[in-house]
Write a protein that holds these residues in place. Sequence first.
Motif, PDB file in Angstrom:
ATOM      1  N   LYS A  83      12.875   3.954 -13.657  1.00  0.00           N
ATOM      2  CA  LYS A  83      12.159   2.699 -13.412  1.00  0.00           C
ATOM      3  C   LYS A  83      10.652   2.906 -13.574  1.00  0.00           C
ATOM      4  N   LEU A  84       9.968   1.795 -13.795  1.00  0.00           N
ATOM      5  CA  LEU A  84       8.519   1.754 -13.747  1.00  0.00           C
ATOM      6  C   LEU A  84       8.151   1.143 -12.400  1.00  0.00           C
ATOM      7  N   LYS A  85       7.405   1.893 -11.621  1.00  0.00           N
ATOM      8  CA  LYS A  85       6.973   1.424 -10.307  1.00  0.00           C
ATOM      9  C   LYS A  85       5.552   0.895 -10.443  1.00  0.00           C
ATOM     10  N   LEU A  86       5.382  -0.376 -10.125  1.00  0.00           N
ATOM     11  CA  LEU A  86       4.086  -1.034 -10.141  1.00  0.00           C
ATOM     12  C   LEU A  86       3.769  -1.461  -8.717  1.00  0.00           C
ATOM     13  N   GLN A  87       2.620  -1.056  -8.224  1.00  0.00           N
ATOM     14  CA  GLN A  87       2.225  -1.408  -6.859  1.00  0.00           C
ATOM     15  C   GLN A  87       0.815  -1.951  -6.848  1.00  0.00           C
ATOM     16  N   ILE A  88       0.636  -2.970  -6.028  1.00  0.00           N
ATOM     17  CA  ILE A  88      -0.685  -3.516  -5.740  1.00  0.00           C
ATOM     18  C   ILE A  88      -0.874  -3.394  -4.237  1.00  0.00           C
ATOM     19  N   LYS A  89      -1.901  -2.642  -3.838  1.00  0.00           N
ATOM     20  CA  LYS A  89      -2.194  -2.445  -2.417  1.00  0.00           C
ATOM     21  C   LYS A  89      -3.584  -2.987  -2.125  1.00  0.00           C
ATOM     22  N   ASP A  90      -3.723  -3.610  -0.957  1.00  0.00           N
ATOM     23  CA  ASP A  90      -5.058  -3.997  -0.510  1.00  0.00           C
ATOM     24  C   ASP A  90      -5.206  -3.645   0.959  1.00  0.00           C
ATOM     25  N   ASN A  91      -6.420  -3.629   1.434  1.00  0.00           N
ATOM     26  CA  ASN A  91      -6.663  -3.339   2.845  1.00  0.00           C
ATOM     27  C   ASN A  91      -7.106  -4.596   3.595  1.00  0.00           C
ATOM     28  N   GLY A  92      -6.579  -5.731   3.170  1.00  0.00           N
ATOM     29  CA  GLY A  92      -6.893  -7.003   3.808  1.00  0.00           C
ATOM     30  C   GLY A  92      -6.208  -7.155   5.147  1.00  0.00           C
ATOM     31  N   SER A  93      -6.002  -8.397   5.572  1.00  0.00           N
ATOM     32  CA  SER A  93      -5.444  -8.681   6.896  1.00  0.00           C
ATOM     33  C   SER A  93      -4.027  -8.162   7.061  1.00  0.00           C
TER      34      SER A  93
ATOM     35  N   GLU B 229      -0.209  -5.749   9.768  1.00  0.00           N
ATOM     36  CA  GLU B 229      -1.330  -6.520  10.295  1.00  0.00           C
ATOM     37  C   GLU B 229      -2.547  -5.632  10.526  1.00  0.00           C
ATOM     38  N   GLY B 230      -3.642  -6.042   9.923  1.00  0.00           N
ATOM     39  CA  GLY B 230      -4.889  -5.309  10.039  1.00  0.00           C
ATOM     40  C   GLY B 230      -4.999  -4.103   9.122  1.00  0.00           C
ATOM     41  N   LYS B 231      -3.931  -3.794   8.384  1.00  0.00           N
ATOM     42  CA  LYS B 231      -3.944  -2.602   7.534  1.00  0.00           C
ATOM     43  C   LYS B 231      -3.612  -2.901   6.085  1.00  0.00           C
ATOM     44  N   GLY B 232      -3.501  -4.150   5.729  1.00  0.00           N
ATOM     45  CA  GLY B 232      -3.313  -4.483   4.325  1.00  0.00           C
ATOM     46  C   GLY B 232      -1.913  -4.892   3.934  1.00  0.00           C
TER      47      GLY B 232
ATOM     48  N   ILE C 291      -8.831  -9.547   0.508  1.00  0.00           N
ATOM     49  CA  ILE C 291     -10.215  -9.070   0.453  1.00  0.00           C
ATOM     50  C   ILE C 291     -11.227 -10.151   0.822  1.00  0.00           C
ATOM     51  N   SER C 292     -11.026 -11.372   0.347  1.00  0.00           N
ATOM     52  CA  SER C 292     -12.017 -12.424   0.618  1.00  0.00           C
ATOM     53  C   SER C 292     -12.105 -12.763   2.107  1.00  0.00           C
ATOM     54  N   GLN C 293     -11.077 -12.392   2.875  1.00  0.00           N
ATOM     55  CA  GLN C 293     -11.074 -12.675   4.312  1.00  0.00           C
ATOM     56  C   GLN C 293     -11.823 -11.616   5.119  1.00  0.00           C
ATOM     57  N   LEU C 294     -12.184 -10.493   4.468  1.00  0.00           N
ATOM     58  CA  LEU C 294     -12.852  -9.400   5.169  1.00  0.00           C
ATOM     59  C   LEU C 294     -14.367  -9.559   5.087  1.00  0.00           C
TER      60      LEU C 294
END
Length: 144
Positions: free
Chosen positions: A76-86, A122-125, A57-60
């Motif tokens: 299972k426990l599914k834990l996801q972290i998604k970002d829309n960074g580089s 690349e370009g989509k997070g 995020i800080s790069q956007l």
Amino acid sequence: VLLREELRFLRSYLDIEQTRFSEKLQVVFNVNEDVMNALVPHLALQPIVENSVKHGISQLTEGGIIEIIAERSADKLKLQIKDNGSGKPLAGETNKTGLANVKARLQHLYGEDFSFEMDGNEGKGMTVTMLIPLNFDFAAIEKK
């Protein structure tokens, strides 16, 4: 700790980052209520979210979104972290201390009964996905 406690801690961290980045940082929590009392390693999510903020995020210039997902996936426990960074890891990204420590802790706690994956477009997070045993019982963990 209970997932609800881990998320409360994570929200405190994100409040600080949102103050720092203002409207440039949006955070979305998609957490199923039925897993809020699941047990998770303390500080398993924060280093991953920190990487999303720092390297994504800080790069956007226009800002970005971080999505935190927690849901049941079979046993299972599914834990996801998604970002829309580089979407592309920086050199040595998979060896970053925070990510390496989280993965090592998961290995120590769960042996081979977990997965930890990073998927960048690349370009989509970037998406980091962890699958850990779904457990609601403190006593069962203490016996290990």
